[in-house]
Scaffold this active site. Structure first.
Site, short mmCIF file in Angstrom:
data_model
loop_
_atom_site.label_atom_id
_atom_site.label_comp_id
_atom_site.label_asym_id
_atom_site.label_seq_id
_atom_site.Cartn_x
_atom_site.Cartn_y
_atom_site.Cartn_z
CG LEU A 19 49.01 44.28 41.12
CD1 LEU A 19 48.08 44.85 42.19
CD2 LEU A 19 49.84 45.39 40.50
CG ASP A 38 50.16 32.59 44.86
OD1 ASP A 38 50.07 33.78 44.48
OD2 ASP A 38 49.18 31.82 44.88
CG ASP A 73 47.13 30.50 55.28
OD1 ASP A 73 47.24 31.72 55.02
OD2 ASP A 73 46.08 29.98 55.70
CB ILE A 74 51.53 34.73 54.61
CG1 ILE A 74 50.65 35.13 53.43
CG2 ILE A 74 52.83 34.12 54.08
CD1 ILE A 74 49.61 36.14 53.73
CG ASN A 100 50.48 41.44 45.89
OD1 ASN A 100 49.98 42.46 45.43
ND2 ASN A 100 50.34 40.25 45.31
CE1 TYR A 171 40.89 44.16 47.91
CE2 TYR A 171 39.78 46.12 47.11
CZ TYR A 171 40.87 45.29 47.12
OH TYR A 171 41.98 45.59 46.35
CE LYS A 175 43.77 45.24 49.35
NZ LYS A 175 45.13 44.63 49.43
CB THR A 205 44.97 41.38 38.97
OG1 THR A 205 43.90 41.78 39.85
CG2 THR A 205 46.08 42.42 39.03
#
Length: 300
Positions: A19, A38, A73-74, A100, A171, A175, A205
């Site tokens: 995505l 990334d 690394d965000i 994302n 997860y 989310k 994905t």
């Protein structure tokens, strides 16, 4: 293309594949200058191969667009701060942030290790919060300096966060947290010219290929319903100056877009005094009989 994002500077996290890659390419095709973030890790967050972000940036430049790579690394304060700094240093501004990045470590709850819980919450939820925080701090400073931006943030939730998903407790929790974060950010940041929304995409994905295994090949008609590129047009619009909407969650899959309505009060009863446990139970059953059935948890 319409050039709906011409001259906007857009940051996309987790943009090396899937995505994120589709979003980065779509923004660039609409005239945006893109910061491609990334880490290049595997589907479970383990060390990956090469630099997928570099390959996406090369694709954008080969098509005549502008892009730079950010490999930090965000989910760390320093990495998220450097992400915003990279956009400002390269292009002098930041207009849109697309959060994302993520990976999966699926287990049934009784088999879910603490490390797998922490890792997934870290990359998804903390990895949304920190870039949002540093981008918002920049836009707040701009507003206070008399330069109110036309800024946009698009967060990535999931149907798992809206309904739950068997085997994905970590997860799903992350989310769902992203939805809550989106609502708070939308309320807090509008005064600074920042609109914040979330998408809950369904697409094929690396993270979902086992779910959509039967749709790996495009249909004979040529429309690949599960292609991640189907989600990107909505994300690009939400990231543009044309989108005057905030605090909303959209599902996007194939050719379908749905506005999700979230938790709203249903049937209610008020005694005007404290219930006994028996009364509370009897009343709850009556209310449940009037209430809509919740959506089914994925995999249930």
């Amino acid at each position: 293309m319409s050039g709906i994002c011409a001259d906007r500077v857009v940051v996309v996290t987790g943009a090396g594949r899937g995505l994120g890659r589709a979003h980065a390419l779509a923004f660039a095709a609409e005239g945006a200058r893109v910061v491609v973030n990334d880490l290049g890790v595997g589907p479970d967050g383990s060390p990956g191969d090469g630099s997928p972000a570099g390959r996406v940036a090369d694709e954008i430049r080969a098509a005549g667009g502008e892009a730079i790579v950010h490999g930090g690394d965000i989910a760390t304060g320093a990495g998220a701060e450097s992400l915003v700094a990279a956009a400002l240093e390269a292009y002098g501004r930041l207009d849109t942030l697309v959060n994302n990045a993520g990976f999966l470590r699926d287990r049934m709850l009784v088999n879910l290790d603490e490390d797998d819980w922490d890792a997934v919450l870290r990359v998804h939820l903390k990895g949304h919060f920190l870039p949002l925080k540093h981008a918002a701090a920049h836009w707040r400073a701009e507003t206070r300096a008399g330069r109110t931006p036309v800024a946009r943030i698009i967060n990535t939730s999931s149907g798992a966060g809206l309904l739950g998903s068997v085997g994905q407790g970590n997860y799903s929790a992350a989310k769902a947290g992203i939805v809550g974060l989106t609502l708070v950010a939308a309320a807090e940041l509008r005064r600074y010219g920042v609109l914040v929304n979330a998408v809950a995409p369904a697409a094929r994905t690396r993270m979902t290929e086992h779910v959509f295994a039967d749709t790996m090949a495009a249909p004979a008609a040529g429309f690949d319903a599960m292609a991640p590129e189907n989600v990107s047009p909505l994300v690009v619009w939400l990231g543009s100056a044309a989108a005057d909407v905030t605090g909303r969650v959209f599902e996007a899959e194939a050719g379908r877009i749905t506005v999700m309505e979230g938790w709203r009060p249903g049937p209610t009863a008020d005694k005007g005094a404290r219930w006994t446990p028996a009364e509370a139970g009897e009343t709850a059953l009556k209310l449940l009989a009037k209430a809509q059935e919740p959506g089914r948890v994925y995999g249930a």
